[in-house]
Scaffold this active site. Structure first.
Site, PDB file in Angstrom:
ATOM      1  N   GLU A 155       0.840  -1.218   0.000  1.00 13.53           N
ATOM      2  CA  GLU A 155       0.000   0.000   0.000  1.00 13.53           C
ATOM      3  C   GLU A 155       0.865   1.254   0.000  1.00 13.53           C
ATOM      4  O   GLU A 155       0.461   2.300  -0.491  1.00 13.53           O
ATOM      5  CB  GLU A 155      -0.967  -0.039   1.187  1.00 13.53           C
ATOM      6  CG  GLU A 155      -1.968  -1.158   1.003  1.00 13.53           C
ATOM      7  CD  GLU A 155      -3.261  -1.010   1.771  1.00 13.53           C
ATOM      8  OE1 GLU A 155      -3.402  -0.029   2.527  1.00 13.53           O
ATOM      9  OE2 GLU A 155      -4.129  -1.882   1.615  1.00 13.53           O
ATOM     10  N   HIS A 189      -2.958  -8.492  -2.232  1.00 11.93           N
ATOM     11  CA  HIS A 189      -1.901  -7.518  -2.503  1.00 11.93           C
ATOM     12  C   HIS A 189      -0.669  -8.105  -3.205  1.00 11.93           C
ATOM     13  O   HIS A 189       0.111  -7.381  -3.802  1.00 11.93           O
ATOM     14  CB  HIS A 189      -1.428  -6.890  -1.192  1.00 11.93           C
ATOM     15  CG  HIS A 189      -2.415  -5.951  -0.578  1.00 11.93           C
ATOM     16  ND1 HIS A 189      -3.696  -6.338  -0.257  1.00 11.93           N
ATOM     17  CD2 HIS A 189      -2.299  -4.641  -0.221  1.00 11.93           C
ATOM     18  CE1 HIS A 189      -4.333  -5.303   0.278  1.00 11.93           C
ATOM     19  NE2 HIS A 189      -3.519  -4.267   0.311  1.00 11.93           N
TER      20      HIS A 189
HETATM   21  N1  DGL Z   1      -7.522  -8.501   1.388  1.00 14.58           N
HETATM   22  C1  DGL Z   1      -6.701  -9.197   2.350  1.00 14.58           C
HETATM   23  C2  DGL Z   1      -6.404 -10.600   1.828  1.00 14.58           C
HETATM   24  O1  DGL Z   1      -6.453 -10.887   0.650  1.00 14.58           O
HETATM   25  C3  DGL Z   1      -5.435  -8.424   2.631  1.00 14.58           C
HETATM   26  C4  DGL Z   1      -5.656  -7.104   3.332  1.00 14.58           C
HETATM   27  C5  DGL Z   1      -6.208  -7.242   4.732  1.00 14.58           C
HETATM   28  O2  DGL Z   1      -5.513  -7.770   5.621  1.00 14.58           O
HETATM   29  O3  DGL Z   1      -7.329  -6.834   4.944  1.00 14.58           O
HETATM   30  O4  DGL Z   1      -6.095 -11.471   2.610  1.00 14.58           O
END
Ligand code: DGL
Length: 268
Positions: A155, A189
């Site tokens: 990020e 990510h």
């Molecule tokens: N979207 C989360 C995942 O794919 C990563 C970001 C978060 O920890 O919220 O596990």
């Protein structure tokens, strides 16, 4: 309006799921998409299972009210600990099992039957990938590594920063020591870290990009259920982005994840 024209509902804890939206736009250019990012409550990857399950239920209820034709859990953490919540609320609506998609792609790719999985702590603790891989081929050995620092580093945009490089080397050390030939990127990510991960892992290791596997499984599912948008409309597809916090940060980071401009972002 025919159901085929309804949007695909994609949801995530925040901005990361836009990697999945990007892959969907490339693979399925005629589909309308509504993306929900819970930016007020991100990150999920370090939260308890109970909390994530409750938040997930709320997001699904919102998307169901938007008349989506299928649900795509972009967030691997939600998929790992709350996919039953999603499926229960969705009823007959198809739900893409993203953990299954990643696990299957990894099993297909691995020759040495030794697979590494990197993801958030909650996903790794749930053992969701290891269980799914074992159910496909019990002879495969799985080595899992939580990588909590990757989400903030990505990020921050530090995709090739010395700090990220060092962190990657540290995280991958125990997994690579097991001679894995396939590495599952089990978090929204991580596709952005692909060049660095490939460099550190070496080119003998196949990276399984969960965004790409999710998009091709979505295409397959829509075709199978005769729900694919034929694209016979004169207007281009509609993309809606809905978030739960003021969208300033979402917009700047999101455009990097999506690889194009976002346009209007709605706050609920
Ligand atoms: N979207 C989360 C995942 O794919 C990563 C970001 C978060 O920890 O919220 O596990």
């Amino acid at each position: 309006m025919h159901k085929r024209n309804n949007p695909i509902g994609v949801f995530d804890s925040g901005v990361g799921g836009l990697t999945v939206v990007r892959a969907l736009m490339e693979r399925l250019p005629h589909e309308n998409i509504i993306y929900f990012g819970d930016t007020a409550r991100v990150p999920y990857g370090v939260k308890s299972v109970e909390t994530i399950r409750q938040f997930t239920g709320e997001i699904v209820d919102f998307l169901l009210a938007q008349n989506v034709k299928m649900l795509n859990i972009a967030c691997k953490t939600m998929a790992a600990v709350a996919s039953d919540v999603v499926k229960e609320r969705a009823g007959h609506l198809p739900v893409l099992d993203v953990i299954e998609a990643g696990a299957k792609a990894a099993v297909d790719a691995s020759v040495s039957k030794t697979i590494g999985v990197i993801a958030t702590p909650t996903t790794i603790n749930s053992n969701a990938y290891a269980r799914r891989i074992a159910s496909l081929d019990a002879s495969i050995r799985v080595f899992s590594q939580p990588c909590p620092l990757f989400v903030p580093l990505v990020e921050e945009g530090w995709l090739d920063h010395p700090v990220t490089r060092l962190t990657t080397q540290e995280y991958l050390k125990p997994v690579l020591a097991e001679q894995v030939d396939t590495l599952v990127l089990g978090c929204t990510h991580y596709p952005l870290l692909k060049p660095l991960l490939q460099e550190v892992a070496g080119d003998k290791v196949t990276l399984v990009d969960s965004a790409v596997t999710t998009a091709s499984q979505t295409a397959h599912l829509l075709r199978e259920l005769a729900l694919a948008n034929p694209g016979d409309h004169p207007t281009p597809p509609v993309y809606r982005y809905v978030v739960t916090d003021v969208p300033l940060r979402f917009t700047t980071i999101g455009e990097r994840f999506l690889g194009r401009s976002l346009g209007r972002v709605e706050v609920v």
